[in-house]
Design a protein around this motif. Structure first.
Motif, PDB file in Angstrom:
ATOM      1  N   LYS A 164      60.724 -13.692  -8.144  1.00  0.00           N
ATOM      2  CA  LYS A 164      59.734 -12.864  -9.152  1.00  0.00           C
ATOM      3  C   LYS A 164      59.753 -11.593  -8.830  1.00  0.00           C
ATOM      4  N   GLU A 165      60.352 -11.184  -7.673  1.00  0.00           N
ATOM      5  CA  GLU A 165      60.581  -9.594  -7.580  1.00  0.00           C
ATOM      6  C   GLU A 165      61.521  -9.028  -8.343  1.00  0.00           C
ATOM      7  N   ILE A 166      62.457  -9.939  -8.922  1.00  0.00           N
ATOM      8  CA  ILE A 166      63.412  -9.352  -9.711  1.00  0.00           C
ATOM      9  C   ILE A 166      63.130  -9.044 -11.230  1.00  0.00           C
ATOM     10  N   THR A 167      62.930  -8.008 -11.425  1.00  0.00           N
ATOM     11  CA  THR A 167      62.447  -7.549 -12.669  1.00  0.00           C
ATOM     12  C   THR A 167      63.872  -7.489 -13.727  1.00  0.00           C
ATOM     13  N   PRO A 168      63.670  -7.387 -14.978  1.00  0.00           N
ATOM     14  CA  PRO A 168      64.773  -7.196 -15.763  1.00  0.00           C
ATOM     15  C   PRO A 168      65.371  -5.838 -15.470  1.00  0.00           C
ATOM     16  N   GLN A 169      64.731  -4.607 -15.157  1.00  0.00           N
ATOM     17  CA  GLN A 169      65.396  -3.626 -14.844  1.00  0.00           C
ATOM     18  C   GLN A 169      66.110  -3.461 -13.553  1.00  0.00           C
ATOM     19  N   LEU A 170      65.504  -4.225 -12.487  1.00  0.00           N
ATOM     20  CA  LEU A 170      66.580  -4.509 -11.198  1.00  0.00           C
ATOM     21  C   LEU A 170      67.798  -5.389 -11.456  1.00  0.00           C
ATOM     22  N   PHE A 171      67.467  -6.208 -12.403  1.00  0.00           N
ATOM     23  CA  PHE A 171      68.782  -7.455 -12.480  1.00  0.00           C
ATOM     24  C   PHE A 171      69.656  -6.398 -13.365  1.00  0.00           C
ATOM     25  N   SER A 172      69.278  -5.788 -14.247  1.00  0.00           N
ATOM     26  CA  SER A 172      70.288  -4.884 -15.003  1.00  0.00           C
ATOM     27  C   SER A 172      71.016  -4.006 -14.196  1.00  0.00           C
ATOM     28  N   GLU A 173      70.408  -3.185 -13.135  1.00  0.00           N
ATOM     29  CA  GLU A 173      71.019  -2.517 -12.226  1.00  0.00           C
ATOM     30  C   GLU A 173      71.911  -3.290 -11.404  1.00  0.00           C
ATOM     31  N   GLY A 223      82.142 -11.157 -27.664  1.00  0.00           N
ATOM     32  CA  GLY A 223      82.622  -9.520 -27.459  1.00  0.00           C
ATOM     33  C   GLY A 223      81.260  -8.816 -27.911  1.00  0.00           C
ATOM     34  N   SER A 224      80.327  -9.202 -28.350  1.00  0.00           N
ATOM     35  CA  SER A 224      78.808  -8.754 -28.853  1.00  0.00           C
ATOM     36  C   SER A 224      78.196  -7.965 -27.601  1.00  0.00           C
ATOM     37  N   VAL A 225      77.709  -6.787 -28.062  1.00  0.00           N
ATOM     38  CA  VAL A 225      77.044  -6.187 -26.941  1.00  0.00           C
ATOM     39  C   VAL A 225      75.449  -6.544 -27.102  1.00  0.00           C
ATOM     40  N   ASP A 226      75.055  -7.381 -27.996  1.00  0.00           N
ATOM     41  CA  ASP A 226      73.635  -7.807 -28.044  1.00  0.00           C
ATOM     42  C   ASP A 226      73.239  -8.885 -26.904  1.00  0.00           C
ATOM     43  N   LEU A 227      73.182  -8.328 -25.642  1.00  0.00           N
ATOM     44  CA  LEU A 227      72.783  -9.476 -24.673  1.00  0.00           C
ATOM     45  C   LEU A 227      71.292  -9.255 -24.173  1.00  0.00           C
ATOM     46  N   VAL A 228      70.734 -10.375 -23.894  1.00  0.00           N
ATOM     47  CA  VAL A 228      69.228 -10.078 -23.467  1.00  0.00           C
ATOM     48  C   VAL A 228      69.055 -10.899 -22.219  1.00  0.00           C
ATOM     49  N   VAL A 229      68.153 -10.546 -21.394  1.00  0.00           N
ATOM     50  CA  VAL A 229      67.885 -11.216 -20.339  1.00  0.00           C
ATOM     51  C   VAL A 229      66.374 -11.721 -20.494  1.00  0.00           C
ATOM     52  N   PRO A 230      66.395 -13.212 -20.326  1.00  0.00           N
ATOM     53  CA  PRO A 230      64.985 -13.862 -20.565  1.00  0.00           C
ATOM     54  C   PRO A 230      64.061 -13.325 -19.464  1.00  0.00           C
ATOM     55  N   GLU A 231      62.774 -12.932 -19.939  1.00  0.00           N
ATOM     56  CA  GLU A 231      61.733 -12.615 -19.123  1.00  0.00           C
ATOM     57  C   GLU A 231      60.563 -13.554 -19.059  1.00  0.00           C
ATOM     58  N   SER A 232      59.705 -13.487 -17.845  1.00  0.00           N
ATOM     59  CA  SER A 232      58.660 -14.366 -17.828  1.00  0.00           C
ATOM     60  C   SER A 232      57.624 -13.349 -17.188  1.00  0.00           C
ATOM     61  N   THR A 233      56.347 -13.624 -17.370  1.00  0.00           N
ATOM     62  CA  THR A 233      55.163 -12.919 -17.032  1.00  0.00           C
ATOM     63  C   THR A 233      54.202 -13.848 -16.506  1.00  0.00           C
ATOM     64  N   ASP A 234      53.727 -13.540 -15.169  1.00  0.00           N
ATOM     65  CA  ASP A 234      52.665 -14.450 -14.726  1.00  0.00           C
ATOM     66  C   ASP A 234      51.416 -13.600 -14.003  1.00  0.00           C
ATOM     67  N   LEU A 235      50.386 -14.239 -14.126  1.00  0.00           N
ATOM     68  CA  LEU A 235      49.209 -13.519 -13.491  1.00  0.00           C
ATOM     69  C   LEU A 235      49.126 -14.081 -12.012  1.00  0.00           C
ATOM     70  N   SER A 250      69.990 -15.679 -16.037  1.00  0.00           N
ATOM     71  CA  SER A 250      70.952 -16.047 -17.221  1.00  0.00           C
ATOM     72  C   SER A 250      70.762 -14.588 -17.938  1.00  0.00           C
ATOM     73  N   VAL A 251      71.930 -14.463 -18.655  1.00  0.00           N
ATOM     74  CA  VAL A 251      72.025 -13.625 -19.777  1.00  0.00           C
ATOM     75  C   VAL A 251      72.430 -14.243 -21.075  1.00  0.00           C
ATOM     76  N   HIS A 252      71.623 -13.948 -21.936  1.00  0.00           N
ATOM     77  CA  HIS A 252      72.099 -14.685 -23.388  1.00  0.00           C
ATOM     78  C   HIS A 252      72.552 -13.699 -24.428  1.00  0.00           C
ATOM     79  N   CYS A 253      73.414 -14.268 -25.221  1.00  0.00           N
ATOM     80  CA  CYS A 253      74.294 -13.328 -26.241  1.00  0.00           C
ATOM     81  C   CYS A 253      73.183 -13.773 -27.590  1.00  0.00           C
ATOM     82  N   MET A 254      72.854 -12.814 -28.139  1.00  0.00           N
ATOM     83  CA  MET A 254      72.030 -12.991 -29.356  1.00  0.00           C
ATOM     84  C   MET A 254      73.134 -13.115 -30.668  1.00  0.00           C
ATOM     85  N   ASN A 255      74.224 -12.967 -30.397  1.00  0.00           N
ATOM     86  CA  ASN A 255      75.204 -13.377 -31.805  1.00  0.00           C
ATOM     87  C   ASN A 255      75.581 -14.517 -31.815  1.00  0.00           C
TER      88      ASN A 255
END
Length: 142
Positions: free
Chosen positions: A28-37, A52-64, A113-118
């Motif tokens: 849970k220390e790995i934020t989307p920004q850190l994972f991208s880096e 070949g699409s560039v429309d990639l997303v990284v699924p995120e979660s939030t906890d309290l 994981s990284v997901h292709c939105m296309n």
């Protein structure tokens, strides 16, 4: 089962729970920004390997985060909830999953994981590599 066997089993269970909590905190220390880096530094493809699409997303979660390192899964908090609990009590991280669902929560059994939105293609990355990278990065900063 003898008392000695019960004691050994309890000790083993406690060890597994402590290790699982340690793994969960690291994941849970790995934020989307850190994972991208991490992915950029490692030279990972920034386009879908399937279409070949560039429309990639990284699924995120939030906890309290509650006292005692207890994590409560939380949908995206609104302004009122942030005001009530405090922004510092929410952790946003890359959603992770087990590689083998039957195994315990260990570094080597987790993935991001990284997901292709296309086209829907999903690329998996072992979480252990990103966690190690981040630990090394923190150690350098001191």
């Amino acid at each position: 089962m003898s008392d000695e066997d019960k004691s050994i089993n309890n000790a083993a269970d406690n060890y597994i729970k402590k290790h699982a909590l340690k793994v969960e905190i690291a994941l849970k220390e790995i934020t989307p920004q850190l994972f991208s880096e991490f992915l950029i530094e490692r030279g990972a493809s920034q386009i879908c390997l399937s279409c070949g699409s560039v429309d990639l997303v990284v699924p995120e979660s939030t906890d309290l985060v509650m006292e005692g390192d207890k994590f409560i899964p939380y949908a995206s908090p609104d302004e009122n909830e942030i005001a009530e609990f405090g922004a510092e009590n929410f952790v946003n991280y890359v959603t992770y999953s087990k590689i083998d669902a039957d195994r315990t929560l260990t570094y080597s059994n987790m993935q991001y994981s990284v997901h292709c939105m296309n086209c829907g293609f999903i690329i998996h990355y072992k979480a252990a590599n990103a966690i190690k990278w981040y630990a090394d990065k923190k150690a350098v900063k001191g």
